[in-house]
Design a protein around this motif. Structure first.
Motif, PDB file in Angstrom:
ATOM      1  N   ILE A 127       0.847  -1.200   0.000  1.00 30.85           N
ATOM      2  CA  ILE A 127       0.000   0.000   0.000  1.00 30.85           C
ATOM      3  C   ILE A 127       0.885   1.254   0.000  1.00 30.85           C
ATOM      4  O   ILE A 127       0.643   2.206  -0.748  1.00 30.85           O
ATOM      5  N   VAL A 128       1.923   1.225   0.820  1.00 32.44           N
ATOM      6  CA  VAL A 128       2.830   2.383   0.889  1.00 32.44           C
ATOM      7  C   VAL A 128       3.446   2.644  -0.493  1.00 32.44           C
ATOM      8  O   VAL A 128       3.507   3.791  -0.957  1.00 32.44           O
ATOM      9  N   ARG A 129       3.834   1.564  -1.183  1.00 33.88           N
ATOM     10  CA  ARG A 129       4.432   1.747  -2.528  1.00 33.88           C
ATOM     11  C   ARG A 129       3.428   2.413  -3.468  1.00 33.88           C
ATOM     12  O   ARG A 129       3.770   3.314  -4.215  1.00 33.88           O
ATOM     13  N   GLU A 130       2.153   1.949  -3.415  1.00 34.87           N
ATOM     14  CA  GLU A 130       1.139   2.536  -4.305  1.00 34.87           C
ATOM     15  C   GLU A 130       0.893   4.009  -3.954  1.00 34.87           C
ATOM     16  O   GLU A 130       0.757   4.855  -4.835  1.00 34.87           O
ATOM     17  N   ARG A 149     -10.323   2.364  -2.680  1.00 35.31           N
ATOM     18  CA  ARG A 149      -9.153   1.610  -3.164  1.00 35.31           C
ATOM     19  C   ARG A 149      -8.461   0.916  -1.980  1.00 35.31           C
ATOM     20  O   ARG A 149      -8.057  -0.242  -2.086  1.00 35.31           O
ATOM     21  N   PHE A 150      -8.393   1.633  -0.843  1.00 32.95           N
ATOM     22  CA  PHE A 150      -7.785   1.035   0.352  1.00 32.95           C
ATOM     23  C   PHE A 150      -8.571  -0.216   0.771  1.00 32.95           C
ATOM     24  O   PHE A 150      -7.992  -1.274   1.044  1.00 32.95           O
ATOM     25  N   PRO A 203     -16.125  -2.612  -2.005  1.00 33.05           N
ATOM     26  CA  PRO A 203     -15.365  -1.432  -1.557  1.00 33.05           C
ATOM     27  C   PRO A 203     -16.272  -0.203  -1.440  1.00 33.05           C
ATOM     28  O   PRO A 203     -17.271  -0.104  -2.156  1.00 33.05           O
ATOM     29  N   PHE A 204     -15.955   0.679  -0.504  1.00 29.73           N
ATOM     30  CA  PHE A 204     -16.792   1.873  -0.310  1.00 29.73           C
ATOM     31  C   PHE A 204     -15.943   3.107  -0.026  1.00 29.73           C
ATOM     32  O   PHE A 204     -14.848   3.003   0.521  1.00 29.73           O
ATOM     33  N   LYS A 205     -16.500   4.249  -0.453  1.00 33.61           N
ATOM     34  CA  LYS A 205     -15.889   5.543  -0.138  1.00 33.61           C
ATOM     35  C   LYS A 205     -16.461   6.039   1.180  1.00 33.61           C
ATOM     36  O   LYS A 205     -17.607   5.697   1.503  1.00 33.61           O
ATOM     37  N   ARG A 206     -15.700   6.841   1.907  1.00 30.62           N
ATOM     38  CA  ARG A 206     -16.234   7.509   3.113  1.00 30.62           C
ATOM     39  C   ARG A 206     -16.294   8.997   2.827  1.00 30.62           C
ATOM     40  O   ARG A 206     -15.261   9.628   2.612  1.00 30.62           O
ATOM     41  N   GLU A 227     -13.963  13.536   0.689  1.00 28.13           N
ATOM     42  CA  GLU A 227     -13.822  12.088   0.816  1.00 28.13           C
ATOM     43  C   GLU A 227     -12.530  11.736   1.534  1.00 28.13           C
ATOM     44  O   GLU A 227     -11.504  12.413   1.379  1.00 28.13           O
ATOM     45  N   VAL A 228     -12.611  10.668   2.325  1.00 31.06           N
ATOM     46  CA  VAL A 228     -11.444  10.220   3.085  1.00 31.06           C
ATOM     47  C   VAL A 228     -10.465   9.543   2.120  1.00 31.06           C
ATOM     48  O   VAL A 228     -10.870   8.765   1.264  1.00 31.06           O
ATOM     49  N   VAL A 229      -9.186   9.889   2.270  1.00 31.65           N
ATOM     50  CA  VAL A 229      -8.142   9.223   1.489  1.00 31.65           C
ATOM     51  C   VAL A 229      -7.082   8.720   2.479  1.00 31.65           C
ATOM     52  O   VAL A 229      -7.079   9.110   3.652  1.00 31.65           O
ATOM     53  N   VAL A 230      -6.203   7.846   2.000  1.00 34.48           N
ATOM     54  CA  VAL A 230      -5.146   7.336   2.877  1.00 34.48           C
ATOM     55  C   VAL A 230      -3.799   7.811   2.321  1.00 34.48           C
ATOM     56  O   VAL A 230      -3.514   7.667   1.127  1.00 34.48           O
TER      57      VAL A 230
END
Ligand SMILES: C[S@@+](CC[C@H](N)C(=O)[O-])C[C@H]1O[C@@H](n2cnc3c(N)ncnc32)[C@H](O)[C@@H]1O
Length: 316
Positions: free
Chosen positions: A6-9, A20-21, A142-145, A155-158
């Motif tokens: 995940i960190v690489r992406e 996506r997370f 999968p869902f968006k917040r 929207e929440v992203v990581v």
């Protein structure tokens, strides 16, 4: 490890959206929660589902399917969406002995499960007349917040810093199907519409029945929708161990109903799981001593879970 992937992406893109997370955490081929962790016949690692609680659930559903397929003159050909460990399939097959039973499931078929076809994609399903059934399937997309902050939808992203994941927000350009109050959050499932459109093509004529937790817009807005479960407990620090926790959200049945209608189905009825099970004679299928199981299915899950029924009456 999944966190490093995940960190690489994130390093390539700056951030990843929350859907996506969730997609990576649940379905990564090497380390995903559903693809790799929640397998085998072991019950209730992080949560227990209704078919895992008691055989009476699947037998009651089978009883209903027998009645409805007769009423609608449908063949007993069943497609189960996201059949998981196969408990519902086993109980329905033992009770009904259907002409065919197929499970659509991204993870591996349990070895002990006999007499059941297993497919990983809807593309592998031939068009058919019959029944489509699912339990806790639509909440596993999968869902968006989406949050309302200072009157604006974000929207929440990581993102990541020094290899550690953290949440941030960016402006959200789309629409959400329910009104939310300031600082509240709405979970928007991604992919339902496309999936239901494809399903409508595969089901020439038939009955659609789905069980899930959630409610109509007015019931779910303001409630904490997004939840992460690990070892049967709600956890907050899920960013520390991606792929190790189930990430899920409440199903908005208004939105699911409109996605079904837009795909071409006719929505027939939305009811509580408890009413559905009582109307269809669960008491006949409970074993002596299954009082805790009955309480779980009828009281604990009974009000939180809903049953949505739709039909496709004319083949198109
Ligand atoms: C919450 S689990 C429920 C499992 C089972 N129905 C039960 O009640 O125990 C959701 C299941 O749906 C599967 N799933 C989710 N989306 C899927 C998709 N698009 N195609 C196939 N399987 C999917 C997951 O792999 C997972 O096993």
């Amino acid at each position: 490890m999944l966190k490093e992937k995940i960190v690489r992406e994130i390093r390539k893109k700056g951030f990843i959206t929350f859907d996506r997370f969730v997609e990576i955490c649940l379905y990564d081929e090497e380390f995903g929660y559903y693809t790799k962790k929640r397998i085998g016949t072991y019950l209730g690692e992080d949560f227990v589902t209704a078919p895992e609680v008691s055989e009476s659930f699947g037998k009651t559903v089978a009883n209903y399917l027998e009645k409805r397929t007769l009423e609608l003159s449908l063949p007993l050909k069943i497609l189960e969406l996201g059949g998981g460990k196969g408990f519902l399939a086993k109980d329905i097959v033992e009770t009904l002995n259907p002409e065919s039973y197929t499970i659509l499931e991204v993870r591996k078929k349990p070895e002990w499960l006999k007499g059941i076809n297993w497919v990983k994609s809807l593309k592998e399903v031939e068009p058919f007349e019959g029944v489509v059934i699912s339990n806790e399937f639509f909440d596993a997309f999968p869902f968006k917040r989406i949050k309302k902050l200072n009157g604006e939808l974000r929207e929440v992203v990581v993102r990541e810093k020094n290899g550690e994941l953290y949440e941030d927000t960016v402006p959200f350009r789309g629409e959400i199907p329910c009104e939310i109050e300031e600082e509240n959050e709405y979970c928007l499932f991604v992919g339902w519409k496309e999936f239901l459109k494809e399903l409508f093509q595969k089901l020439k004529r038939g009955l659609f029945l789905t069980f899930d937790y959630g409610g109509k817009c007015r019931e779910i807005s303001g409630r904490k929708s997004f939840r992460a479960f690990r070892e049967n407990r709600l956890v907050e620090d899920y960013l520390n161990y991606p792929g190790e926790a189930d990430l899920t959200a409440l199903v908005n049945f208004d939105y699911l109903s409109s996605a079904l209608e837009r795909a071409g189905f006719t929505v027939e009825r939305l009811t509580h799981q408890s009413s559905f099970l009582l109307e269809n004679g669960i008491e006949k299928f409970l074993e002596p001593g299954e009082v805790p199981q009955a309480l779980m299915l009828l009281v604990d899950m009974g009000r939180k879970f809903k049953v949505l029924e739709a039909t496709k009456v004319h083949s198109r």
